[in-house]
Design an enzyme around this catalytic site. Structure first.
Site, PDB file in Angstrom:
ATOM      1  N   PHE A 152     -13.052   9.152  54.778  1.00 42.31           N
ATOM      2  CA  PHE A 152     -14.128   8.278  55.242  1.00 42.31           C
ATOM      3  C   PHE A 152     -13.487   7.108  55.968  1.00 42.31           C
ATOM      4  O   PHE A 152     -12.719   6.343  55.381  1.00 42.31           O
ATOM      5  CB  PHE A 152     -14.994   7.767  54.092  1.00 42.31           C
ATOM      6  N   ASP A 238      -5.475   3.846  56.635  1.00 38.81           N
ATOM      7  CA  ASP A 238      -6.723   3.121  56.424  1.00 38.81           C
ATOM      8  C   ASP A 238      -6.681   2.554  55.009  1.00 38.81           C
ATOM      9  O   ASP A 238      -6.847   3.272  54.030  1.00 38.81           O
ATOM     10  CB  ASP A 238      -7.898   4.092  56.601  1.00 38.81           C
ATOM     11  N   LYS A 268     -13.012  -5.181  53.935  1.00 40.82           N
ATOM     12  CA  LYS A 268     -13.540  -5.313  52.577  1.00 40.82           C
ATOM     13  C   LYS A 268     -12.994  -6.528  51.846  1.00 40.82           C
ATOM     14  O   LYS A 268     -13.426  -7.647  52.065  1.00 40.82           O
ATOM     15  CB  LYS A 268     -13.326  -4.018  51.805  1.00 40.82           C
TER      16      LYS A 268
END
Length: 420
Positions: A152, A238, A268
């Site tokens: 993702f 990532d 985040k």
């Protein structure tokens, strides 16, 4: 309930002609997130409260975002101080917080001399920039980009092309082309895919969060680094979910010897709740792949976001949260395993990014029962409960969920039996 919270609720009722927040949400919002489970109005530390005054232990942290919890004084102070000085300028200009944050990230990432940072507003934007770097590196001779199954990387078109879940991808095809998916932890498949020498980049998450908190095997991560380097392919990691001390290391890949990426993406937890993303290009050759005018953003690296991110990174350092995250996370994993509950198959992950594997596909129901019991967790897939709480959480606070977990499983399975 505080006076402030009561006032918010009264004002909300008056403004909505007696409708609840949930009703007003349904009427006003595009329903991409479905029906909200609760309407949250206040947070403090590791707890939040809804519009009915019910308190919850936040074990999800905005999905690994609220690094320092809710209302942390370091974040509040940074916001207030920077807002007095300068909130936003265009990227025709630089600001001190932006420069200081870039320097700090390069140091924490152990990036070599000549490396550089690009600031964005989210993880998907950081991955869009990484996609562009991959294309610039590949050119006509290297048209292929590899990503892993169960990956993702975001929902914008470029990041979505790198995300393997068909339910996310299919409604928006055709997506940017040239992306192929490999099974995670399969070194033979990786070697075969790289062998032709026409792969621009490999994208990988050291811990696949949306897949159910599944870390890549250290030997596979090392093979990724070795094989991509041998074939002149960029390794793009990532760390949007796994970075910023979430794993007990500044970045999850730092737990594996010999692994230094060519590009790393972050977001985040970097802003502790303030929207900010970043891309780090390791070394001058990678940094040079994006030149003036080839990429940009209006709000990326604005002084307000940069000041908050500096406060987050400084607090993690000053409060010794790296050690704390490792110790508390390991203790939590051990305590869940010690339950010896046959309905719990394993505890995956690192630090305070953990996935509790279940023997039955009941994770969404367990998450719902947890919410009713005052715990916020989520189910990234039908057989996994994910926790990603604020890094300041204590072992005792986590222990309340561990103690409640067998009863929550009992409740869910009893309801399933009654409904059968």
């Amino acid at each position: 309930m505080s006076e402030k919270q009561s006032t918010v609720n009264l004002d909300a009722a008056a403004a909505g002609d007696g409708q609840s927040y949930a009703q007003r949400y349904t009427e006003a919002m595009i329903p991409v997130f479905g029906t909200p489970q609760r309407v949250l109005v206040r947070g403090e530390g590791v707890h939040v409260w809804d519009d009915h005054g019910t308190q919850y232990l936040d074990l999800l942290g905005g999905i690994a975002v609220n690094t320092l919890g809710h209302g942390h004084p370091a974040i509040l102070s940074a916001l207030a101080k920077q807002a007095e000085d300068l909130v936003h300028v265009s990227n025709f200009f630089a600001t001190a917080p932006q420069i200081e944050l870039a320097e700090t990230l390069l140091r924490l990432a152990r990036a070599p001399e000549g490396s550089g940072v690009f600031f964005a507003n989210s993880g998907t934007e950081a991955n869009e920039a990484a996609f562009k770097i991959a294309r610039r590196h590949g050119g006509a001779d290297r048209p292929r980009i590899l990503a892993l199954t169960d990956s993702f990387h975001g929902r914008t078109m470029g990041a979505l092309a790198l995300t393997s879940k068909e339910a996310y991808r299919v409604p928006f095809e055709p997506l940017p082309g040239g992306v192929e998916f490999l099974p995670a932890n399969d070194e033979d498949a990786l070697a075969a895919a790289l062998a032709p020498g026409d792969v621009a980049a490999v994208f990988a998450e050291p811990i696949q969060g949306e897949a159910g908190v599944r870390p890549l095997d250290p030997t596979y991560l090392q093979a990724l680094r070795l094989l991509t380097r041998e074939h002149g392919t960029l390794l793009i990691l990532d760390e949007v979910q796994s970075g910023i001390a979430r794993s007990g290391h500044w970045f999850a890949h730092q737990a594996t010897d010999g692994v230094v990426p060519d590009v790393m993406t972050l977001a985040k937890g970097l802003g502790g709740g303030f929207p900010i993303g970043a891309l780090i290009a390791f070394g001058p050759e990678v940094r040079a792949l994006l030149s003036a005018g080839q990429h940009g953003t209006t709000f990326g690296g604005n002084p307000l976001g940069a000041a908050v991110a500096l406060a987050v990174l400084g607090t993690i350092t000053e409060d010794g949260l790296l050690d704390h995250v490792r110790e508390v996370g390991d203790r939590f994993a051990e305590s869940v395993s010690a339950l010896a509950d046959p309905r719990i198959t394993e505890v995956r992950g690192a630090g305070l990014l953990r996935g509790i594997g279940l023997s039955e596909p009941i994770a969404p129901q367990v998450a719902a029962a947890s919410l009713e019991a005052g715990f916020i967790v989520n189910a990234p897939n039908p057989s996994t409960i994910r926790i990603a709480p604020p890094l300041i959480i204590t072992a005792e606070e986590l222990g309340t969920f561990t103690a409640a977990l067998p009863g929550l499983l009992d409740t869910v399975l009893a309801n399933a039996t009654e409904g059968a």
